[in-house]
Design an enzyme around this catalytic site. Structure first.
Site, PDB file in Angstrom:
ATOM      1  N   TYR A 209       7.119 -10.095   6.860  1.00  0.00           N
ATOM      2  CA  TYR A 209       7.026  -8.647   7.046  1.00  0.00           C
ATOM      3  C   TYR A 209       7.527  -8.282   8.436  1.00  0.00           C
ATOM      4  O   TYR A 209       7.472  -9.094   9.369  1.00  0.00           O
ATOM      5  CB  TYR A 209       5.572  -8.183   6.942  1.00  0.00           C
ATOM      6  CG  TYR A 209       4.972  -8.190   5.555  1.00  0.00           C
ATOM      7  CD1 TYR A 209       4.951  -7.038   4.783  1.00  0.00           C
ATOM      8  CD2 TYR A 209       4.402  -9.352   5.039  1.00  0.00           C
ATOM      9  CE1 TYR A 209       4.377  -7.032   3.522  1.00  0.00           C
ATOM     10  CE2 TYR A 209       3.829  -9.357   3.772  1.00  0.00           C
ATOM     11  CZ  TYR A 209       3.822  -8.192   3.025  1.00  0.00           C
ATOM     12  OH  TYR A 209       3.258  -8.196   1.777  1.00  0.00           O
TER      13      TYR A 209
ATOM     14  N   ASP B 135       0.824  -1.209   0.000  1.00  0.00           N
ATOM     15  CA  ASP B 135       0.000   0.000   0.000  1.00  0.00           C
ATOM     16  C   ASP B 135       0.861   1.263   0.000  1.00  0.00           C
ATOM     17  O   ASP B 135       2.075   1.208   0.215  1.00  0.00           O
ATOM     18  CB  ASP B 135      -0.892   0.036   1.247  1.00  0.00           C
ATOM     19  CG  ASP B 135      -1.964  -1.040   1.223  1.00  0.00           C
ATOM     20  OD1 ASP B 135      -2.306  -1.505   0.131  1.00  0.00           O
ATOM     21  OD2 ASP B 135      -2.440  -1.406   2.316  1.00  0.00           O
TER      22      ASP B 135
END
Length: 265
Positions: free
Chosen positions: A121, A63
């Site tokens: 992540y 994003d």
């Protein structure tokens, strides 16, 4: 060593590992009239190919504001360039906030997204009372007192295979929201007061880690009980979970592949 004679010159597939600072990007995926990671890379490739358009595919779509240290892309280039030459050229032609870390010529069956078996992540939280001006673009500032034991217990409840509907954005386009998290952990950097969260799994839904983090922070500072994680998972309702944490703390660290799926040419 890859040689010009050993490959099909009509279709040369490159696999590249890249890192980028997501601050000035509207995400990875190309969008009209917006600066994106994909758009900048395709622009650089077009310069190299004398105006020919070359589409790239990424392992995942980050994003706006999300960073990467281990994003993987692939593309088919019309002319032979040694892998090392492609790496040098892309780092010369690309913008300063994207760095190309590794380049390989691979078999044309390789696909950066479809062959990925998982991703890792990290999410960084600045827990200092005052916001650090040097990490403000790369860590979410949370100045409230956090309890490590509560946090670790809550993270442990996320590990395993679950339906993560409650931790997915309402805009998620995936019907099956079952995912497996192999690792959900945290360490504290005492020098910087940064809490560094690691999430490793077979896949993540749209905004999933950021919603998890918004919830975990509420548990860490005492606003929610630890067992709320179980209730939220069982609810299968986005409104049961906490807010979506800011994108700047999130970084794609690694994309995982089975070794046999990457065939160098």
């Amino acid at each position: 060593m890859t040689t010009k004679e050993a490959i099909n010159l009509d279709k040369i597939r490159y696999k590249m590992k890249i890192a980028y600072d997501g601050t000035a990007f509207s995400g990875f995926q190309i969008q009209p009239n917006k600066r994106t990671v994909q758009g900048e890379i395709e622009k650089a490739l077009s310069k190299m190919a004398k105006g020919d358009f070359i589409r790239i595919k990424g392992a995942g779509r980050t994003d706006a504001g999300v960073h990467a240290r281990g994003q993987v892309i692939h593309f088919d280039y019309p002319n032979y360039i040694p892998a090392e030459g492609m790496l040098r050229a892309m780092n010369t032609l690309g913008p300063e906030d994207i760095v190309f870390l590794d380049s390989k010529i691979v078999d044309d069956t390789f696909h950066s997204q479809y062959l990925a078996t998982g991703k890792m992540y990290q999410y960084r939280v600045d827990n200092h009372k005052l916001k650090d001006p040097f990490t403000r673009l790369y860590a979410h500032h949370h100045p409230f007192e956090m309890d490590l034991n509560r946090t670790q217990k809550a993270l442990a409840l996320l590990e395993g295979t679950h339906d993560f509907t409650s931790f997915a954005s309402a805009h998620s386009d995936k019907e099956d929201k079952t995912r497996t998290i192999y690792e959900a952990s945290v360490i504290i950097d005492k020098k910087t007061d940064e809490w560094i969260f690691t999430f490793r799994g077979n896949g993540f839904l749209y905004n999933m880690i950021r919603i998890i983090m918004g919830t975990i922070l509420q548990i860490a500072d005492g606003r929610r009980p630890v067992d709320d994680i179980k209730r939220i998972l069982e609810a299968k309702d986005r409104t049961a979970a906490g807010p979506t944490a800011s994108p700047k703390g999130l970084c794609m660290m690694e994309v995982l592949y089975e070794a046999h799926t990457i065939k160098d040419k």
